[in-house]
Write an enzyme that holds these catalytic residues in place. Structure first.
Site, short mmCIF file in Angstrom:
data_model
loop_
_atom_site.label_atom_id
_atom_site.label_comp_id
_atom_site.label_asym_id
_atom_site.label_seq_id
_atom_site.Cartn_x
_atom_site.Cartn_y
_atom_site.Cartn_z
CB VAL A 45 2.51 -11.04 6.00
CG1 VAL A 45 2.07 -10.40 4.70
CG2 VAL A 45 3.39 -10.10 6.82
CB SER A 65 17.19 -4.17 5.53
OG SER A 65 17.77 -3.00 6.09
CB ALA A 97 17.40 -10.75 14.33
CE1 TYR A 157 12.92 -3.86 8.98
CE2 TYR A 157 15.11 -3.01 8.52
CZ TYR A 157 13.81 -3.26 8.11
OH TYR A 157 13.42 -2.92 6.83
CE LYS A 178 13.17 -6.39 6.35
NZ LYS A 178 12.14 -6.81 5.38
CB SER A 187 -0.96 0.01 1.20
OG SER A 187 -0.23 0.01 2.42
NE ARG A 188 1.51 2.92 4.91
CZ ARG A 188 1.84 3.16 6.17
NH1 ARG A 188 1.90 4.38 6.63
NH2 ARG A 188 2.08 2.16 7.00
CG ASN A 232 7.58 -4.27 0.43
OD1 ASN A 232 8.67 -3.70 0.45
ND2 ASN A 232 6.47 -3.65 0.80
#
Length: 243
Positions: free
Chosen positions: A61, A141, A156, A154, A158, A10-11, A89
């Site tokens: 998700v 990332s 961990a 984050y 990614k 959506s963004r 994503n």
């Protein structure tokens, strides 16, 4: 009907990917979103304005049961539809120093990025194997490649996406399914809007933040026939930042 599913569509980067795939491919675009229906609808409008078709699929998700329910209902309503492309994503951040990190801030980030990958990809993987074709692109990332202080959760999540990309790529390659990851650095989006751009840009050799459209261009290439011999790769798109 051949389809491309983009989670968190959506963004930001997700929306840019939906719009880019609408221009570059003839896939029917499945735009997943969790809560922001207005933003998702705006993305769908852009997909249609770009001369393509699409629809919205609402689910978190991280919620395995919800993913299964919504996708099963969609598949039953569209028995001829084939999802050839999955772009994982969806992701969230809950930044903070590890010593003060609450369990829920650890779990929420892991659940969305990593378990979200499992829930969505696992639903389609057997169908892709039967069809002997597929393109899976996972959003990693720079944090997952080099680690970022204040983002242990984050990083961990990614970092795990990097590992799963390389492993799954080996399992499914013989059936003409490629699995790759894209690892953005500082990209202008809602997620980075709170960051001090003036200070952080000094870390970037190219001396600017990236645009969501630049990430979308890379994803579009990876899901195309042109990228048929690329699999198990993690492609950094970060303006030259590296560990």
């Amino acid at each position: 009907m051949k389809c491309a599913l983009v989670t968190g569509g959506s963004r930001g980067i997700g929306s840019a990917i939906c719009q880019k795939l609408a221009i570059d491919t003839d896939y029917h675009i499945l735009i997943n979103y969790q809560a922001n229906k207005e933003a998702a609808a705006a993305t769908l409008e852009a997909v249609i304005a770009n001369g393509n078709t699409g629809e919205l699929l609402q689910f978190d998700v991280a919620d395995g049961a919800a993913v299964k329910t919504v996708l099963t209902q969609w598949q039953e309503a569209n028995p001829e539809a084939v999802v050839e492309v999955i772009v994982n994503n969806a992701g969230i951040t809950r930044d903070g120093l590890f010593m003060w990190m609450e369990p829920e801030d650890w779990s929420a980030v892991i659940n969305t990025s990593l378990n979200g990958f499992y829930n969505v990809t696992n639903f389609f993987i057997q169908k892709m194997l039967r069809n002997k074709y597929g393109r899976i692109v996972n959003l990693a990332s720079v944090s997952g490649v080099k680690g970022t202080a204040g983002q242990t959760n984050y990083s961990a999540a990614k970092g795990a996406i990097v590992g799963v990309t390389k492993a799954l790529a080996q399992e499914v390659a013989k059936r003409n399914i490629t699995v790759n990851a894209v690892a953005p650095g500082f990209i202008k989006s809602d997620m980075t809007s709170q960051l001090d751009e003036k200070e952080l840009v000094k870390l970037v050799p190219l001396n600017r933040f990236g645009e969501a459209e630049e990430v979308a261009d890379l994803v579009s290439f990876l899901v195309s026939k042109k990228a048929s011999y690329i699999t198990g790769e993690v492609i950094n798109i970060n303006g030259g930042i590296y560990s």
